[in-house]
Design a protein around this motif. Sequence first.
Motif, PDB file in Angstrom:
ATOM      1  N   ALA A 110      18.853  -5.252  11.902  1.00 24.45           N
ATOM      2  CA  ALA A 110      18.944  -4.941  10.474  1.00 24.45           C
ATOM      3  C   ALA A 110      20.034  -5.804   9.836  1.00 24.45           C
ATOM      4  O   ALA A 110      21.051  -6.048  10.463  1.00 24.45           O
ATOM      5  N   PRO A 111      19.844  -6.310   8.663  1.00 24.10           N
ATOM      6  CA  PRO A 111      18.756  -6.079   7.724  1.00 24.10           C
ATOM      7  C   PRO A 111      17.572  -7.031   7.906  1.00 24.10           C
ATOM      8  O   PRO A 111      16.655  -7.042   7.100  1.00 24.10           O
ATOM      9  N   ASN A 112      17.575  -7.843   8.959  1.00 23.38           N
ATOM     10  CA  ASN A 112      16.501  -8.821   9.189  1.00 23.38           C
ATOM     11  C   ASN A 112      15.495  -8.335  10.228  1.00 23.38           C
ATOM     12  O   ASN A 112      14.929  -9.128  10.961  1.00 23.38           O
ATOM     13  N   ASP A 113      15.239  -7.040  10.260  1.00 20.57           N
ATOM     14  CA  ASP A 113      14.262  -6.441  11.168  1.00 20.57           C
ATOM     15  C   ASP A 113      12.912  -6.328  10.455  1.00 20.57           C
ATOM     16  O   ASP A 113      12.423  -5.253  10.180  1.00 20.57           O
ATOM     17  N   PHE A 114      12.332  -7.479  10.155  1.00 22.35           N
ATOM     18  CA  PHE A 114      11.143  -7.544   9.310  1.00 22.35           C
ATOM     19  C   PHE A 114       9.931  -6.832   9.906  1.00 22.35           C
ATOM     20  O   PHE A 114       9.169  -6.191   9.188  1.00 22.35           O
ATOM     21  N   ALA A 115       9.740  -6.909  11.211  1.00 20.31           N
ATOM     22  CA  ALA A 115       8.590  -6.241  11.837  1.00 20.31           C
ATOM     23  C   ALA A 115       8.673  -4.728  11.656  1.00 20.31           C
ATOM     24  O   ALA A 115       7.670  -4.086  11.338  1.00 20.31           O
ATOM     25  N   SER A 116       9.848  -4.152  11.821  1.00 24.79           N
ATOM     26  CA  SER A 116       9.965  -2.700  11.639  1.00 24.79           C
ATOM     27  C   SER A 116       9.826  -2.322  10.166  1.00 24.79           C
ATOM     28  O   SER A 116       9.291  -1.258   9.845  1.00 24.79           O
ATOM     29  N   GLN A 117      10.255  -3.192   9.268  1.00 25.74           N
ATOM     30  CA  GLN A 117      10.081  -2.928   7.837  1.00 25.74           C
ATOM     31  C   GLN A 117       8.600  -2.940   7.462  1.00 25.74           C
ATOM     32  O   GLN A 117       8.148  -2.118   6.658  1.00 25.74           O
ATOM     33  N   VAL A 118       7.837  -3.861   8.050  1.00 30.98           N
ATOM     34  CA  VAL A 118       6.390  -3.904   7.806  1.00 30.98           C
ATOM     35  C   VAL A 118       5.736  -2.643   8.364  1.00 30.98           C
ATOM     36  O   VAL A 118       4.869  -2.042   7.724  1.00 30.98           O
ATOM     37  N   GLU A 119       6.156  -2.220   9.541  1.00 32.39           N
ATOM     38  CA  GLU A 119       5.607  -1.009  10.149  1.00 32.39           C
ATOM     39  C   GLU A 119       5.880   0.212   9.268  1.00 32.39           C
ATOM     40  O   GLU A 119       4.996   1.046   9.064  1.00 32.39           O
ATOM     41  N   LYS A 120       7.083   0.328   8.717  1.00 33.69           N
ATOM     42  CA  LYS A 120       7.409   1.445   7.823  1.00 33.69           C
ATOM     43  C   LYS A 120       6.561   1.381   6.552  1.00 33.69           C
ATOM     44  O   LYS A 120       6.068   2.397   6.078  1.00 33.69           O
ATOM     45  N   ALA A 121       6.396   0.199   5.995  1.00 31.13           N
ATOM     46  CA  ALA A 121       5.592   0.035   4.782  1.00 31.13           C
ATOM     47  C   ALA A 121       4.140   0.408   5.042  1.00 31.13           C
ATOM     48  O   ALA A 121       3.475   0.983   4.177  1.00 31.13           O
ATOM     49  N   ARG A 122       3.655   0.111   6.229  1.00 30.35           N
ATOM     50  CA  ARG A 122       2.274   0.433   6.590  1.00 30.35           C
ATOM     51  C   ARG A 122       2.028   1.941   6.535  1.00 30.35           C
ATOM     52  O   ARG A 122       0.916   2.389   6.292  1.00 30.35           O
ATOM     53  N   GLY A 123       3.067   2.746   6.727  1.00 32.36           N
ATOM     54  CA  GLY A 123       2.935   4.198   6.713  1.00 32.36           C
ATOM     55  C   GLY A 123       2.879   4.824   5.332  1.00 32.36           C
ATOM     56  O   GLY A 123       2.645   6.023   5.209  1.00 32.36           O
ATOM     57  N   LEU A 124       3.108   4.044   4.288  1.00 33.01           N
ATOM     58  CA  LEU A 124       3.044   4.584   2.926  1.00 33.01           C
ATOM     59  C   LEU A 124       1.610   4.930   2.562  1.00 33.01           C
ATOM     60  O   LEU A 124       0.664   4.275   3.009  1.00 33.01           O
ATOM     61  N   SER A 125       1.448   5.937   1.723  1.00 36.20           N
ATOM     62  CA  SER A 125       0.094   6.409   1.401  1.00 36.20           C
ATOM     63  C   SER A 125      -0.611   5.571   0.341  1.00 36.20           C
ATOM     64  O   SER A 125      -1.817   5.401   0.372  1.00 36.20           O
ATOM     65  N   SER A 126       0.118   5.008  -0.589  1.00 35.65           N
ATOM     66  CA  SER A 126      -0.468   4.244  -1.697  1.00 35.65           C
ATOM     67  C   SER A 126      -0.576   2.756  -1.342  1.00 35.65           C
ATOM     68  O   SER A 126       0.396   2.160  -0.859  1.00 35.65           O
ATOM     69  N   GLN A 127      -1.731   2.176  -1.615  1.00 37.09           N
ATOM     70  CA  GLN A 127      -1.917   0.739  -1.382  1.00 37.09           C
ATOM     71  C   GLN A 127      -0.955  -0.076  -2.243  1.00 37.09           C
ATOM     72  O   GLN A 127      -0.431  -1.093  -1.801  1.00 37.09           O
ATOM     73  N   ALA A 128      -0.718   0.380  -3.468  1.00 34.59           N
ATOM     74  CA  ALA A 128       0.206  -0.330  -4.363  1.00 34.59           C
ATOM     75  C   ALA A 128       1.620  -0.310  -3.794  1.00 34.59           C
ATOM     76  O   ALA A 128       2.328  -1.315  -3.835  1.00 34.59           O
ATOM     77  N   GLU A 129       2.037   0.840  -3.267  1.00 35.38           N
ATOM     78  CA  GLU A 129       3.369   0.943  -2.669  1.00 35.38           C
ATOM     79  C   GLU A 129       3.476   0.054  -1.433  1.00 35.38           C
ATOM     80  O   GLU A 129       4.491  -0.609  -1.226  1.00 35.38           O
ATOM     81  N   LYS A 130       2.420   0.039  -0.616  1.00 36.97           N
ATOM     82  CA  LYS A 130       2.414  -0.813   0.579  1.00 36.97           C
ATOM     83  C   LYS A 130       2.573  -2.274   0.186  1.00 36.97           C
ATOM     84  O   LYS A 130       3.381  -3.004   0.762  1.00 36.97           O
ATOM     85  N   ALA A 131       1.781  -2.709  -0.786  1.00 40.34           N
ATOM     86  CA  ALA A 131       1.831  -4.110  -1.223  1.00 40.34           C
ATOM     87  C   ALA A 131       3.215  -4.452  -1.764  1.00 40.34           C
ATOM     88  O   ALA A 131       3.760  -5.514  -1.459  1.00 40.34           O
ATOM     89  N   GLN A 132       3.799  -3.557  -2.548  1.00 36.89           N
ATOM     90  CA  GLN A 132       5.128  -3.782  -3.117  1.00 36.89           C
ATOM     91  C   GLN A 132       6.173  -3.912  -2.013  1.00 36.89           C
ATOM     92  O   GLN A 132       6.978  -4.844  -2.014  1.00 36.89           O
TER      93      GLN A 132
ATOM     94  N   GLN B 219       8.308  -7.236  -0.784  1.00 34.95           N
ATOM     95  CA  GLN B 219       9.768  -7.236  -0.721  1.00 34.95           C
ATOM     96  C   GLN B 219      10.266  -7.735   0.644  1.00 34.95           C
ATOM     97  O   GLN B 219      11.278  -8.418   0.719  1.00 34.95           O
ATOM     98  N   VAL B 220       9.543  -7.390   1.713  1.00 35.95           N
ATOM     99  CA  VAL B 220       9.919  -7.856   3.049  1.00 35.95           C
ATOM    100  C   VAL B 220       9.879  -9.380   3.092  1.00 35.95           C
ATOM    101  O   VAL B 220      10.808 -10.026   3.581  1.00 35.95           O
ATOM    102  N   MET B 221       8.806  -9.971   2.565  1.00 33.03           N
ATOM    103  CA  MET B 221       8.689 -11.428   2.597  1.00 33.03           C
ATOM    104  C   MET B 221       9.726 -12.091   1.693  1.00 33.03           C
ATOM    105  O   MET B 221      10.254 -13.151   2.023  1.00 33.03           O
ATOM    106  N   ILE B 222      10.041 -11.462   0.574  1.00 36.19           N
ATOM    107  CA  ILE B 222      11.079 -12.013  -0.304  1.00 36.19           C
ATOM    108  C   ILE B 222      12.419 -12.006   0.412  1.00 36.19           C
ATOM    109  O   ILE B 222      13.161 -12.998   0.384  1.00 36.19           O
ATOM    110  N   ARG B 223      12.744 -10.903   1.105  1.00 33.72           N
ATOM    111  CA  ARG B 223      14.004 -10.844   1.862  1.00 33.72           C
ATOM    112  C   ARG B 223      14.013 -11.879   2.986  1.00 33.72           C
ATOM    113  O   ARG B 223      15.052 -12.478   3.277  1.00 33.72           O
ATOM    114  N   ALA B 224      12.861 -12.078   3.621  1.00 33.27           N
ATOM    115  CA  ALA B 224      12.778 -13.081   4.689  1.00 33.27           C
ATOM    116  C   ALA B 224      13.034 -14.478   4.127  1.00 33.27           C
ATOM    117  O   ALA B 224      13.710 -15.299   4.747  1.00 33.27           O
TER     118      ALA B 224
END
Length: 105
Positions: free
Chosen positions: A32-54, A58-63
């Motif tokens: 952390a804060p460069n744990d991009f794979a775990s951030q993607v995994e957490k985002a995948r768990g969101l219920s809304s497609q819009a929230e997931k995309a957002q 953000q993960v790619m912008i931080r990368a």
Amino acid sequence: MATSLAVADPNFEGAMSFFVERDPPFVASLEAPNDFASQVEKARGLSSQAEKAQKMSQVMIRAQEAGFVLPLIHFSSFAVAKPGIDLSDIPNSDETIPFSKVRIK
């Protein structure tokens, strides 16, 4: 390039997985804060497609900001469609084809 592909792809989760979860990854994950794979995994768990995309965007912008995504290549694309496919909503200035703007007549 990676960020625009990931958010323009209709399967953005697959595109993000391709960049950060493959072996070896194009975008390496560290602690952390460069744990991009775990951030993607957490985002995948969101219920809304819009929230997931957002969140995945953000993960790619931080990368990018951390220097993990380098602008190594740039390419332009063109589209060819058969009769019945309407590409008129896509501006000539777009370098990727957003599938949300492709219409079937």
